[in-house]
Write an enzyme that holds these catalytic residues in place. Structure first.
Site, mmCIF file in Angstrom:
data_model
loop_
_atom_site.group_PDB
_atom_site.id
_atom_site.type_symbol
_atom_site.label_atom_id
_atom_site.label_comp_id
_atom_site.label_asym_id
_atom_site.label_seq_id
_atom_site.Cartn_x
_atom_site.Cartn_y
_atom_site.Cartn_z
ATOM 1 N N ASN A 244 -29.413 -12.424 -178.585
ATOM 2 C CA ASN A 244 -29.526 -13.875 -178.441
ATOM 3 C C ASN A 244 -30.677 -14.315 -177.529
ATOM 4 O OD1 ASN A 244 -27.218 -12.454 -177.104
ATOM 5 N ND2 ASN A 244 -27.426 -14.169 -175.681
ATOM 6 N N GLN B 71 -26.171 -13.951 -184.216
ATOM 7 C CA GLN B 71 -27.553 -14.433 -184.315
ATOM 8 C C GLN B 71 -28.221 -14.097 -185.653
ATOM 9 O OE1 GLN B 71 -29.280 -16.390 -182.381
ATOM 10 N NE2 GLN B 71 -27.993 -16.456 -180.561
ATOM 11 N N HIS C 216 -22.037 -22.383 -185.468
ATOM 12 C CA HIS C 216 -23.044 -23.245 -184.831
ATOM 13 C C HIS C 216 -24.403 -22.590 -184.618
ATOM 14 C CE1 HIS C 216 -23.018 -21.920 -180.499
ATOM 15 N NE2 HIS C 216 -21.869 -21.398 -180.865
ATOM 16 N N ALA D 232 -17.574 -16.842 -182.596
ATOM 17 C CA ALA D 232 -17.855 -15.413 -182.440
ATOM 18 C C ALA D 232 -17.162 -14.824 -181.211
ATOM 19 C CB ALA D 232 -19.356 -15.174 -182.374
ATOM 20 N N THR D 233 -16.997 -15.617 -180.166
ATOM 21 C CA THR D 233 -16.331 -15.105 -178.963
ATOM 22 C C THR D 233 -14.893 -14.688 -179.284
ATOM 23 O OG1 THR D 233 -17.701 -16.487 -177.533
ATOM 24 C CG2 THR D 233 -15.657 -15.648 -176.583
ATOM 25 N N CYS E 83 -26.047 -19.192 -171.433
ATOM 26 C CA CYS E 83 -24.797 -18.925 -170.729
ATOM 27 C C CYS E 83 -25.049 -18.624 -169.265
ATOM 28 C CB CYS E 83 -24.076 -17.744 -171.352
ATOM 29 S SG CYS E 83 -24.088 -17.789 -173.132
ATOM 30 N N SER F 198 -20.629 -16.858 -186.272
ATOM 31 C CA SER F 198 -20.277 -18.177 -185.764
ATOM 32 C C SER F 198 -20.961 -19.274 -186.576
ATOM 33 C CB SER F 198 -20.739 -18.245 -184.304
ATOM 34 O OG SER F 198 -20.450 -19.499 -183.754
ATOM 35 N N THR G 113 -3.029 -23.540 -187.402
ATOM 36 C CA THR G 113 -3.448 -24.368 -188.529
ATOM 37 C C THR G 113 -4.952 -24.262 -188.726
ATOM 38 O OG1 THR G 113 -1.636 -25.874 -188.089
ATOM 39 C CG2 THR G 113 -3.457 -26.735 -189.423
HETATM 40 C C1 LIG Z 1 -23.504 -17.427 -179.654
HETATM 41 C C2 LIG Z 1 -23.178 -16.001 -179.610
HETATM 42 C C3 LIG Z 1 -21.864 -15.547 -179.423
HETATM 43 C C4 LIG Z 1 -20.726 -16.506 -179.149
HETATM 44 O O1 LIG Z 1 -20.441 -17.286 -180.273
HETATM 45 P P1 LIG Z 1 -19.501 -18.582 -180.124
HETATM 46 O O2 LIG Z 1 -19.219 -18.949 -181.536
HETATM 47 O O3 LIG Z 1 -20.314 -19.595 -179.412
HETATM 48 O O4 LIG Z 1 -18.288 -18.168 -179.395
HETATM 49 C C5 LIG Z 1 -21.636 -14.196 -179.426
HETATM 50 N N1 LIG Z 1 -22.619 -13.324 -179.607
HETATM 51 C C6 LIG Z 1 -23.902 -13.693 -179.791
HETATM 52 C C7 LIG Z 1 -24.957 -12.673 -180.003
HETATM 53 C C8 LIG Z 1 -24.219 -15.049 -179.792
HETATM 54 O O5 LIG Z 1 -25.476 -15.420 -179.961
#
Ligand SMILES: *Cc1c(COP(=O)(O)O)cnc(C)c1O
Length: 396
Positions: A153, A181, A203, A73-74, A328, A201, A242
């Site tokens: 988050n 989220q 994870h 997501a970043t 974070c 994202s 890739t």
């Molecule tokens: C975890 C998170 C991100 C970052 O996602 P990554 O895949 O870890 O880079 C961005 N925004 C929110 C709201 C998140 O919870």
């Protein structure tokens, strides 16, 4: 390492075994490069990637070609904000966002300020939500983008993306939603809401780390983004490199699973959350819930315990893993900026902890967490002179 009950599912989630099972062959026999056009190894990998793309598109009511795979997501948020600003004609140099966004959005906005864009950071109300009138007042003739997250988050609070989407449509402003989220956990229809760009994202939904996607609207209107990663022109030129086939397969499977399980899983996790909350409130009536309880992710709760320091509390919680502030920022001892944005005092902001249940938690986990939190808060308060003074006042 001591075995702990994992209750930090807003920070990250374990990979579901079914997701891992789906991914495994793509590390071994199905190792092809999705961009290899001349043999079956490549075709097989490409097909797997396209299957995942279809699943994600379906989940959002989008088209597969509107889904761009990224590292998370970043990266998606960086591509969205920088890409949109840099592709614009420079006549609209204003962005609207809000103070409790994830750092991915806030820091990218700060970078755009350095590059000459103006950014309005809207405050939130006491319940953690941005008011509609604040958004409406902030959008101007030269506003290019409104970036408002779906679910926070730290406090799990949901923003009014439906209303904001509608407003953005009416004012012809692009709308970016950080849905890291909420994606999969809550249904999102990009057409109905009027979302132009959306980041998520793997994870956070029991998929692997290091993979995510950006939804980029291709029609009504077509969103143009300046490429942030030059290379072989992968992902229709939007993100070269890739493709991480095994991770993308995992993201697809994780999406499918979370959507299938959504209603049941949300009800179950909400029950765990509410049981914990009720138990704690009964034992500790002055518990403060941070953010709206109504407009909130079903598995998240964030409390503050007056006269108790969050970090000290976490140290006492030996059988559960949760966090104070966000993962974070818990490296620094600054109180969380999200907590401060709710208008809390430094003390109350410092005393907050977040518990986030997940797919692999059960009733017993909630019971253990409740007992341990109550015991720890009581024991810390016994040692607090301020607390003792307050008690004396109350009962004299
Ligand atoms: C975890 C998170 C991100 C970052 O996602 P990554 O895949 O870890 O880079 C961005 N925004 C929110 C709201 C998140 O919870």
């Amino acid at each position: 390492m001591v075995e702990r009950i994992y209750l930090d599912n807003n920070a990250t989630t374990p990979v579901d075994p079914a997701v891992l099972g789906e991914m495994m062959p793509y590390f071994t026999e199905k190792f092809g490069n999705a961009a290899s056009r001349n043999h079956a190894f490549g075709w097989e990998a490409e097909e797997a990637v396209e299957d995942a793309r279809k699943i994600i598109a379906h989940e959002l009511n989008a088209k597969p070609r509107e889904v761009v795979f990224t590292s998370g997501a970043t990266e998606s948020v960086n591509l969205a904000i920088k890409g949109l600003c840099e592709a614009s004609d420079g006549k609209r140099k204003h962005i609207v966002t809000q103070v409790t966004e994830h750092k991915a959005v806030l820091d990218t906005c700060k970078e755009m300020q350095k590059r000459g864009w103006e950014v309005t950071y809207l405050p939130v109300q006491e319940d953690g939500r941005v008011s509609m009138s604040a958004v409406a007042d902030a959008v101007r003739g030269d506003t290019l983008l409104v970036a408002i997250m779906h679910a926070n988050n730290e406090i799990g609070v949901l923003q009014r993306i439906d209303d904001i989407g509608k407003l953005c449509r009416e004012r012809d402003v692009r709308f970016l939603v950080d849905a890291a989220q909420s994606f999969g956990k809550l249904p999102i229809d990009v057409e109905a809401v009027g979302i132009d760009i959306l980041a998520a994202s793997g994870h956070k939904i029991y998929g692997p780390k290091g993979v995510g996607f950006l939804y980029v609207r291709q029609k009504n209107p077509k969103i143009k983004l300046k490429i942030q990663m030059e290379g072989g022109g992968h992902e229709r030129g939007m993100r070269s490199g890739t493709l991480a086939v095994s991770l993308i397969v995992g993201l697809g499977k994780a999406t499918e699973l979370i959507a299938d399980k959504r209603d049941k899983e949300n009800a179950r996790l909400k029950h765990l959350r509410d049981t914990l909350l009720e138990g704690i409130r009964t034992a500790l009536p002055d518990t403060v819930v941070n953010g709206s309880i109504e407009h909130r992710l079903p598995h998240n709760i964030n409390f503050s315990f007056p006269y108790v320091e969050g970090e000290a509390l976490l140290m006492k919680l030996e059988s559960i893993a949760c966090s104070s502030g966000s993962a974070c920022s818990s490296a620094t001892l600054e109180p969380s900026y999200v907590m401060k944005a709710l208008g809390h005092s430094e003390e109350l902001a410092h005393s907050s902890i977040r518990v986030a249940f997940g797919r692999f938690n059960n009733d017993e986990d909630a019971e253990i967490a409740m007992g341990e939190i109550v015991r720890a808060v009581k024991s810390l308060r016994e040692k607090s002179p301020v607390w003792r003074l307050m008690r004396q006042k109350k009962f004299s």
